[in-house]
Design an enzyme around this catalytic site. Structure first.
Site, PDB file in Angstrom:
ATOM      1  CE  LYS A 182      17.363  27.329  69.783  1.00  0.00           C
ATOM      2  NZ  LYS A 182      18.331  26.680  70.688  1.00  0.00           N
ATOM      3  CD  GLU A 258      15.225  15.078  58.836  1.00  0.00           C
ATOM      4  OE1 GLU A 258      14.954  13.998  59.378  1.00  0.00           O
ATOM      5  OE2 GLU A 258      15.306  15.218  57.604  1.00  0.00           O
ATOM      6  CB  CYS A 292      16.684  10.729  65.698  1.00  0.00           C
ATOM      7  SG  CYS A 292      17.902  10.994  64.405  1.00  0.00           S
ATOM      8  CD  GLU A 389      13.431  10.107  70.218  1.00  0.00           C
ATOM      9  OE1 GLU A 389      13.099  11.186  70.740  1.00  0.00           O
ATOM     10  OE2 GLU A 389      14.222  10.030  69.278  1.00  0.00           O
TER      11      GLU A 389
HETATM   12  P1  NAP Z   1      14.444  19.469  71.622  1.00  0.00           P
HETATM   13  O1  NAP Z   1      14.223  19.646  73.062  1.00  0.00           O
HETATM   14  O2  NAP Z   1      13.256  19.368  70.734  1.00  0.00           O
HETATM   15  O3  NAP Z   1      15.388  20.669  71.169  1.00  0.00           O
HETATM   16  C1  NAP Z   1      15.830  20.799  69.849  1.00  0.00           C
HETATM   17  C2  NAP Z   1      16.143  22.247  69.572  1.00  0.00           C
HETATM   18  O4  NAP Z   1      14.933  23.010  69.667  1.00  0.00           O
HETATM   19  C3  NAP Z   1      17.114  22.878  70.569  1.00  0.00           C
HETATM   20  O5  NAP Z   1      17.899  23.816  69.897  1.00  0.00           O
HETATM   21  C4  NAP Z   1      16.172  23.557  71.536  1.00  0.00           C
HETATM   22  O6  NAP Z   1      16.763  24.619  72.230  1.00  0.00           O
HETATM   23  C5  NAP Z   1      15.116  24.068  70.597  1.00  0.00           C
HETATM   24  N1  NAP Z   1      13.832  24.348  71.233  1.00  0.00           N
HETATM   25  C6  NAP Z   1      13.319  23.799  72.345  1.00  0.00           C
HETATM   26  N2  NAP Z   1      12.104  24.341  72.591  1.00  0.00           N
HETATM   27  C7  NAP Z   1      11.878  25.263  71.615  1.00  0.00           C
HETATM   28  C8  NAP Z   1      10.802  26.158  71.318  1.00  0.00           C
HETATM   29  N3  NAP Z   1       9.705  26.225  72.075  1.00  0.00           N
HETATM   30  N4  NAP Z   1      10.920  26.951  70.238  1.00  0.00           N
HETATM   31  C9  NAP Z   1      12.010  26.899  69.467  1.00  0.00           C
HETATM   32  N5  NAP Z   1      13.055  26.086  69.690  1.00  0.00           N
HETATM   33  C10 NAP Z   1      12.982  25.268  70.752  1.00  0.00           C
HETATM   34  O7  NAP Z   1      15.305  18.185  71.304  1.00  0.00           O
HETATM   35  P2  NAP Z   1      16.718  17.775  71.917  1.00  0.00           P
HETATM   36  O8  NAP Z   1      16.474  17.170  73.232  1.00  0.00           O
HETATM   37  O9  NAP Z   1      17.693  18.883  71.802  1.00  0.00           O
HETATM   38  O10 NAP Z   1      17.190  16.689  70.864  1.00  0.00           O
HETATM   39  C11 NAP Z   1      16.810  15.391  70.915  1.00  0.00           C
HETATM   40  C12 NAP Z   1      15.662  15.114  69.962  1.00  0.00           C
HETATM   41  O11 NAP Z   1      16.070  15.409  68.625  1.00  0.00           O
HETATM   42  C13 NAP Z   1      15.252  13.668  69.950  1.00  0.00           C
HETATM   43  O12 NAP Z   1      13.862  13.578  69.925  1.00  0.00           O
HETATM   44  C14 NAP Z   1      15.868  13.149  68.661  1.00  0.00           C
HETATM   45  O13 NAP Z   1      15.234  12.012  68.137  1.00  0.00           O
HETATM   46  C15 NAP Z   1      15.732  14.327  67.778  1.00  0.00           C
HETATM   47  N6  NAP Z   1      16.658  14.247  66.651  1.00  0.00           N
HETATM   48  C16 NAP Z   1      16.151  13.981  65.420  1.00  0.00           C
HETATM   49  C17 NAP Z   1      17.008  13.866  64.340  1.00  0.00           C
HETATM   50  C18 NAP Z   1      16.473  13.559  62.984  1.00  0.00           C
HETATM   51  O14 NAP Z   1      17.208  13.758  62.028  1.00  0.00           O
HETATM   52  N7  NAP Z   1      15.238  13.077  62.837  1.00  0.00           N
HETATM   53  C19 NAP Z   1      18.382  14.039  64.522  1.00  0.00           C
HETATM   54  C20 NAP Z   1      18.876  14.314  65.797  1.00  0.00           C
HETATM   55  C21 NAP Z   1      17.979  14.425  66.853  1.00  0.00           C
HETATM   56  P3  NAP Z   1      17.240  24.416  73.753  1.00  0.00           P
HETATM   57  O15 NAP Z   1      18.187  23.314  73.747  1.00  0.00           O
HETATM   58  O16 NAP Z   1      17.883  25.684  74.092  1.00  0.00           O
HETATM   59  O17 NAP Z   1      16.009  24.105  74.530  1.00  0.00           O
END
Ligand code: NAP
Length: 486
Positions: A182, A258, A292, A389
């Site tokens: 997803k 991650e 990240c 962040e």
């Molecule tokens: P996010 O809001 O946590 O969303 C990540 C994914 O989770 C999206 O596909 C999102 O879908 C989904 N999601 C959101 N709420 C959910 C729930 N309640 N149940 C299941 N899935 C859910 O993060 P983001 O804003 O997309 O990405 C940025 C974050 O990712 C930052 O914190 C960054 O540091 C982190 N990141 C970490 C790494 C690593 O390798 N450590 C790499 C890249 C990014 P929707 O978009 O449809 O809400």
């Protein structure tokens, strides 16, 4: 029709379930927005919970047969997908830039990086080993085999729309696990395009399924709680990671997370300042700071902070900001209006606490979600941006005096993904690298990501590692068979 419209039209915007492209229930759709203009690019299928469960059931039904495919066959699928990604790099890069905003050169770089996970795990697929051992007391033997975990749920963020997917799909396919992936609602197109590539590469029906939705929580939760999946691999924020970890606990799913970062970037007085500035640009500006791994707190020794700040601000001010699909653009828009507001508020807070602006410092204005490359100096340690962040092109500099003091400051966070250290003193480099509470350290380099290296964090930055020799372990279970010889 423009070349840009053509790449959007070429993508099937329905759900990919059991090898077929299908509409979401009620033919529901949601819009994908171009962050450079704020305008709608297209609509894609908006899955509901029943669609999600249908995808998971397809993965469950395909699991036994897929696990039984020869490792070489799975390696061949991954190598075919690697070649197809490279062959389509121009169109895929345009697609990614349109939905996510990063400049075309960075999108091309991400496609190559993403493809590399397929090549790496194609090589790993045929190296899954086991063991045979004599029991310490003699007599019986231990046979140790490794088997696929089973059907996996893969959830990815918007900031690296292709690479965060291949980093999970590569090892899942190599290990013989089926999956439902997803993507984030902001960037579904790259993942849908990847489904077409996997189909062409010969991945069998049901082995990989893709569900796009604007209702992530409602769609994922029943899948997680059903117990039909055996593993969740999630990349995204720590906030959502915690929620999913709790959901996974109920059925004790294998979990790889991650999560977010708050990377400290340390510049000691003996560092090569030009090298440190290069490193800071790389660690800060990759993906407009929406990574990240982005340098989030830049600690510079008090004796060199003014010179470092001057050189960094000069380089940052010279970067070309604009629509990522335009030639020569080096910095694109942020992902959405909320991201822009957040970055602006963090800068205002830091300035309100005494930080000085060396370049940038306020939103660009106009259509699209642009924030200019910004350098702030003498940012207070209690500024809000030191604790969360930034996810934008803002480099906050803070002075320090001693090694001990800066290590304590660097570790003063619940995050522990990556840290960067710039010094020419070998003993200090190793001392500091060992003392930093992070899963990764960049020593005199501003980029650590490499498919052949184990990527991941400690503390609240996550669980498990992706890539490297250990990346496939996350998708394998160890089975011990005790054998009586007599
Ligand atoms: P996010 O809001 O946590 O969303 C990540 C994914 O989770 C999206 O596909 C999102 O879908 C989904 N999601 C959101 N709420 C959910 C729930 N309640 N149940 C299941 N899935 C859910 O993060 P983001 O804003 O997309 O990405 C940025 C974050 O990712 C930052 O914190 C960054 O540091 C982190 N990141 C970490 C790494 C690593 O390798 N450590 C790499 C890249 C990014 P929707 O978009 O449809 O809400």
């Amino acid at each position: 029709m423009t070349a840009l419209q053509t790449v959007i039209d070429a993508v099937d915007k329905r759900l990919f379930i059991d090898g077929k492209w299908v509409d979401a229930a009620g033919r529901a759709t949601f819009d994908v927005i171009d962050p450079a203009t704020g305008e709608v690019l297209c609509a894609v299928a908006d899955a509901n919970p029943a669609d999600g469960m249908a995808a998971l059931q397809a993965a469950v039904d395909a699991q036994a047969e897929f696990a039984a495919t020869p490792p070489r066959a799975r390696a061949d699928m991954l190598m075919a997908a690697f070649e197809l990604l490279h062959a389509a790099v121009d169109d895929l890069a345009r697609l990614m830039t349109l939905e996510m905003g990063k400049p075309l050169a960075e999108s091309r770089g991400e496609i190559a990086y993403a493809a590399e996970f397929f090549r790496h795990f194609a090589e790993e697929a045929t190296r899954i080993d086991g063991g045979y051992q004599t029991a310490p007391a003699g007599g019986s033997r231990f046979l140790v085999a490794r088997q696929p975990v089973g059907p996996c749920l893969l959830v990815t963020p918007w900031n690296f729309p292709m690479a965060m997917g291949t980093r999970k799909l590569g090892p899942a396919i190599a290990a013989g696990c089926t999956s439902v992936i997803k993507p984030a609602h902001q960037t579904p197109l790259s993942m849908l395009a990847l489904m077409g590539i996997l189909e062409e590469a010969g991945v069998p029906a049901g082995a990989v399924n893709c569900v796009t939705t604007a209702r992530a929580g409602a769609v994922m939760e029943p899948m997680i709680r059903s117990g039909l999946a055996r593993k969740l691999s999630f990349t995204g924020s720590t906030r959502v990671g915690r929620v999913l970890l709790e959901q996974c606990a109920q059925k004790v799913l294998r979990t790889s997370l991650e999560l977010g970062g708050n990377a400290p970037f340390l510049v000691f007085a003996d560092a090569d300042l030009d090298e440190a500035v290069d490193g800071a640009i790389a660690a800060k500006m990759r993906n407009m700071g929406e990574a990240c791994t982005a340098a989030n707190r830049i600690y510079v020794h008090a004796s060199v902070i003014d010179e470092f700040g001057r050189r960094l601000a000069e380089r940052m001010a010279a970067l070309t900001v604009g629509c990522g699909t335009d030639d020569g653009v080096q910095v694109g828009p942020l992902i959405d209006a909320a991201a822009l507001r957040k970055v602006a508020a963090l800068v205002d807070d830091a300035v309100g606490r005494g930080a000085r602006v060396l370049t940038g410092g306020s939103p660009t204005g106009g259509a699209g979600f642009f924030y200019p490359p910004t350098v702030l100096t003498h940012v207070a340690r209690d500024a809000k941006m030191a604790g969360e962040e930034i996810f934008g092109p803002v480099a906050p500099l803070t002075p320090f005096e001693t090694e001990q003091e800066v290590i304590a400051a660097a570790n003063d966070t619940e995050y522990g993904l990556v840290a960067y250290v710039f010094t020419n003193d070998l003993r200090r480099a190793l001392r500091v690298a060992e003392a930093l509470e992070t899963g990764m350290v960049g020593l005199n380099q501003g980029v650590v990501s490499n498919p052949a290296a184990p990527f991941g964090g400690v503390k609240q930055s996550g669980l498990g590692r992706e890539g490297g020799a250990v990346g496939i372990d996350e998708f394998l279970e160890t089975k011990y068979i005790g054998i009586a010889l007599t």
